[in-house]
Design a protein around this motif. Structure first.
Motif, PDB file in Angstrom:
ATOM      1  N   ILE A   2       0.860  -1.179   0.000  1.00 34.35           N
ATOM      2  CA  ILE A   2       0.000   0.000   0.000  1.00 34.35           C
ATOM      3  C   ILE A   2       0.902   1.235   0.000  1.00 34.35           C
ATOM      4  CG2 ILE A   2      -1.660   1.357   1.335  1.00 34.35           C
ATOM      5  CD1 ILE A   2      -2.934  -1.085   0.163  1.00 34.35           C
ATOM      6  N   ILE A   3       0.665   2.149  -0.923  1.00 37.55           N
ATOM      7  CA  ILE A   3       1.457   3.371  -1.018  1.00 37.55           C
ATOM      8  C   ILE A   3       0.563   4.568  -0.721  1.00 37.55           C
ATOM      9  CG2 ILE A   3       2.927   4.798  -2.480  1.00 37.55           C
ATOM     10  CD1 ILE A   3       4.096   2.058  -2.029  1.00 37.55           C
ATOM     11  N   TYR A   4       0.957   5.370   0.266  1.00 39.68           N
ATOM     12  CA  TYR A   4       0.202   6.574   0.651  1.00 39.68           C
ATOM     13  C   TYR A   4       1.102   7.787   0.416  1.00 39.68           C
ATOM     14  CZ  TYR A   4      -2.530   9.752   3.650  1.00 39.68           C
ATOM     15  OH  TYR A   4      -3.276  10.806   4.130  1.00 39.68           O
ATOM     16  N   PRO A   5       0.956   8.478  -0.717  1.00 40.82           N
ATOM     17  CA  PRO A   5       1.879   9.550  -1.089  1.00 40.82           C
ATOM     18  C   PRO A   5       1.998  10.672  -0.054  1.00 40.82           C
ATOM     19  CG  PRO A   5       0.571   8.903  -2.983  1.00 40.82           C
ATOM     20  CD  PRO A   5      -0.011   8.196  -1.797  1.00 40.82           C
ATOM     21  N   ASP A   6       0.895  11.019   0.613  1.00 42.07           N
ATOM     22  CA  ASP A   6       0.962  12.110   1.585  1.00 42.07           C
ATOM     23  C   ASP A   6       1.880  11.769   2.749  1.00 42.07           C
ATOM     24  OD1 ASP A   6      -1.019  14.309   0.732  1.00 42.07           O
ATOM     25  OD2 ASP A   6      -2.159  12.480   0.437  1.00 42.07           O
ATOM     26  N   GLN A   7       1.932  10.494   3.125  1.00 40.94           N
ATOM     27  CA  GLN A   7       2.829  10.090   4.211  1.00 40.94           C
ATOM     28  C   GLN A   7       4.287  10.158   3.755  1.00 40.94           C
ATOM     29  OE1 GLN A   7       1.965   9.111   7.592  1.00 40.94           O
ATOM     30  NE2 GLN A   7       4.113   9.705   7.593  1.00 40.94           N
ATOM     31  N   LEU A   8       4.543   9.747   2.513  1.00 43.27           N
ATOM     32  CA  LEU A   8       5.904   9.823   1.985  1.00 43.27           C
ATOM     33  C   LEU A   8       6.377  11.270   1.946  1.00 43.27           C
ATOM     34  CD1 LEU A   8       5.646   7.298  -1.013  1.00 43.27           C
ATOM     35  CD2 LEU A   8       6.591   6.870   1.260  1.00 43.27           C
ATOM     36  N   ALA A   9       5.491  12.168   1.519  1.00 39.75           N
ATOM     37  CA  ALA A   9       5.844  13.591   1.463  1.00 39.75           C
ATOM     38  C   ALA A   9       6.085  14.149   2.864  1.00 39.75           C
ATOM     39  CB  ALA A   9       4.734  14.373   0.767  1.00 39.75           C
ATOM     40  N   ALA A  10       5.222  13.784   3.806  1.00 38.61           N
ATOM     41  CA  ALA A  10       5.369  14.272   5.182  1.00 38.61           C
ATOM     42  C   ALA A  10       6.679  13.799   5.792  1.00 38.61           C
ATOM     43  CB  ALA A  10       4.180  13.812   6.030  1.00 38.61           C
ATOM     44  N   ASN A  11       7.057  12.558   5.522  1.00 39.82           N
ATOM     45  CA  ASN A  11       8.326  12.041   6.033  1.00 39.82           C
ATOM     46  C   ASN A  11       9.490  12.908   5.559  1.00 39.82           C
ATOM     47  OD1 ASN A  11       6.948   9.903   7.193  1.00 39.82           O
ATOM     48  ND2 ASN A  11       7.459   8.447   5.580  1.00 39.82           N
ATOM     49  N   ASP A  12       9.484  13.257   4.275  1.00 41.05           N
ATOM     50  CA  ASP A  12      10.555  14.078   3.717  1.00 41.05           C
ATOM     51  C   ASP A  12      10.569  15.479   4.326  1.00 41.05           C
ATOM     52  OD1 ASP A  12      11.778  12.287   1.987  1.00 41.05           O
ATOM     53  OD2 ASP A  12      11.756  13.712   0.332  1.00 41.05           O
ATOM     54  N   ILE A  13       9.391  16.044   4.494  1.00 38.07           N
ATOM     55  CA  ILE A  13       9.300  17.403   5.029  1.00 38.07           C
ATOM     56  C   ILE A  13       9.810  17.466   6.463  1.00 38.07           C
ATOM     57  CG2 ILE A  13       7.683  19.216   5.729  1.00 38.07           C
ATOM     58  CD1 ILE A  13       5.976  18.364   3.259  1.00 38.07           C
TER      59      ILE A  13
END
Length: 448
Positions: free
Chosen positions: A121-132
């Motif tokens: 399962i891929i959740y793009p908003d979580q990936l972006a938040a991790n980077d931020i």
């Protein structure tokens, strides 16, 4: 390897481009013929124009029974989930579904999905938040990518006057035991994998590999000692990424979220910790509003609206008002070069983050934590060395490693170490590899 992608939007198109470079058997399915034509013009792949109303026929036509990887990245998360279940039942080996709902990332739900045939399962908003959130901990670097829990760190830094190592050949300043080294330089539109005769000049965007212990020293060497630590953050746009960011903030950080939609503001009050996060029903692009909320005392500014132009302009405004760390969400891939050239700070692109996360599933070797760095058009990933693998047979200087690739560092016995020509990679080492101008799949043969 056969790959089927359903969804020819930004993520699907980026995946198709990545996969076609390593010459995989790719099929992309969508109901928008125009999108498919654009992708086919740029990539060597097969396209199928099909409606979601006839999934079984289109999956059969795509050869799903022989698919090694099935990826559903349409805008409809329910469709993505159901297509993955269907594809698995029809013979696909691995399936990946993109979702937009944080509830679908709960571990129990994920286990249920796996039982139903959805591998990832891929959740793009979580990936972006991790980077931020990771970036907020290093205000003086544009990018920070951590290896194995931070034992090694890759830093992307814009070099200004004041950097101690400008205008000096690398052979004069870097020795085998140096605690950091340069793995790539972006100069104008060119990417340079440096040699001993190269040097850094003002305006370069450089990637440095260093160890966890040495990261604080890099701040001084780069001439960034005046950059403050982040305590107060202003966020423009109260969408899902903003919620994930503020709920992940380390202790000691506070945030203000500007959101123009009154109903969304009411929702945000229920979704965030209001002891640390203030919700402001106003336009965060307005200088008057920013000054009223004391933007000059903020150390970080994050623009997360759905409008790339607005995010770019908002970050430029924040920089003019004295904010040290600015981060812009750029959804449109066409704006990535523009955003980089106008010097707005850190750029976050969910499509690229999602594609990188999925891309590593295609690689055969023991590879993880793979990232595609759009700034320098390069890939960086962690590989694990196995007993007998080619990477362990000779010292680094004798490996005949591709000149377009760089061994950044290794993790051995719970410690991060940098690599030099005398290094001998050992079985069990986690090796960071930086690739530009060569397919990362070519590097796999050294590790399997």
């Amino acid at each position: 390897m056969k790959v089927i992608i359903v969804g020819a939007g930004a993520i699907g198109a980026h995946l198709a481009d990545l996969f076609s470079k390593i010459r995989q058997d790719i099929v992309i399915i969508d109901d928008d013929e125009e999108k498919l034509e654009r992708i086919q013009a740029d990539s060597d792949l097969m396209t199928i124009h099909a409606s979601s109303n006839t999934p079984i026929k289109s999956l059969k036509d795509a050869g799903v029974k022989n698919a090694d990887l099935f990826i559903a990245v349409t805008r409809d998360e329910n469709l993505n989930l159901s297509l993955c279940v269907l594809a698995k039942s029809m013979g696909a080996r691995q399936t990946v579904a993109k979702v937009e709902n944080a509830e679908f990332t709960d571990s129990q739900i994920v286990n249920s999905f796996k039982a139903a045939g959805i591998s990832s399962i891929i959740y793009p908003d979580q990936l972006a938040a991790n980077d931020i959130v990771n970036g907020l901990q290093t205000t003086w670097a544009r990018q920070r990518w951590e290896v194995h829990g931070g034992l090694l760190t890759l830093l992307g830094i814009k070099l200004r006057n004041g950097c101690e190592i400008l205008n000096q050949p690398f052979k004069d300043i870097f020795k085998p035991d140096s605690p950091y080294h340069v793995v790539a330089i972006k100069r104008g539109t060119a990417t340079i994998i440096p040699t001993g005769n190269d040097m850094l000049i003002e305006g370069d965007y450089a990637y440095f590999m260093t160890t966890k212990e040495y990261v604080p020293n890099m701040k001084s060497i780069m001439g960034k000692s005046h950059y403050p630590d982040v305590k107060d953050i202003i966020i423009v746009g109260g969408g899902k990424t903003a919620v994930r960011v503020v709920n992940m903030l380390p202790s000691g950080m506070r945030a203000k979220i500007f959101e123009t939609d009154t109903h969304r503001c009411e929702e945000l009050i229920e979704l965030v910790d209001t002891d640390r996060v203030m919700i402001i029903n106003a336009d965060g692009r307005s200088v008057a509003n920013l000054l009223e909320e004391n933007i000059k005392s903020a150390q970080a500014f994050i623009a997360l609206t759905g409008n790339a132009e607005a995010n770019i302009l908002a970050c430029l405004t924040a920089k003019q008002l004295g904010v040290s760390k600015t981060i812009a969400m750029i959804e449109n891939m066409d704006y990535m070069d523009i955003a980089g050239n106008v010097d707005i700070g850190t750029i976050i692109n969910k499509q690229a983050l999602t594609a990188s996360h999925i891309y590593q599933l295609l690689l055969n070797g023991d590879v993880r934590n793979m990232r595609n760095l759009l700034t320098v058009n390069a890939d960086v990933a962690e590989f694990t060395a196995h007993p007998g693998s080619r990477i362990t047979r000779k010292r680094v200087r004798d490996l005949d490693f591709p000149v377009e690739a760089e061994l950044g560092g290794i993790v051995r016995g719970g410690k991060g170490l940098l690599v030099n020509g005398n290094t001998l990679i050992e079985p069990g080492d986690i090796v960071v590899v930086f690739c530009h101008g060569t397919e990362i799949s070519r590097i796999e043969k050294y590790f399997i």
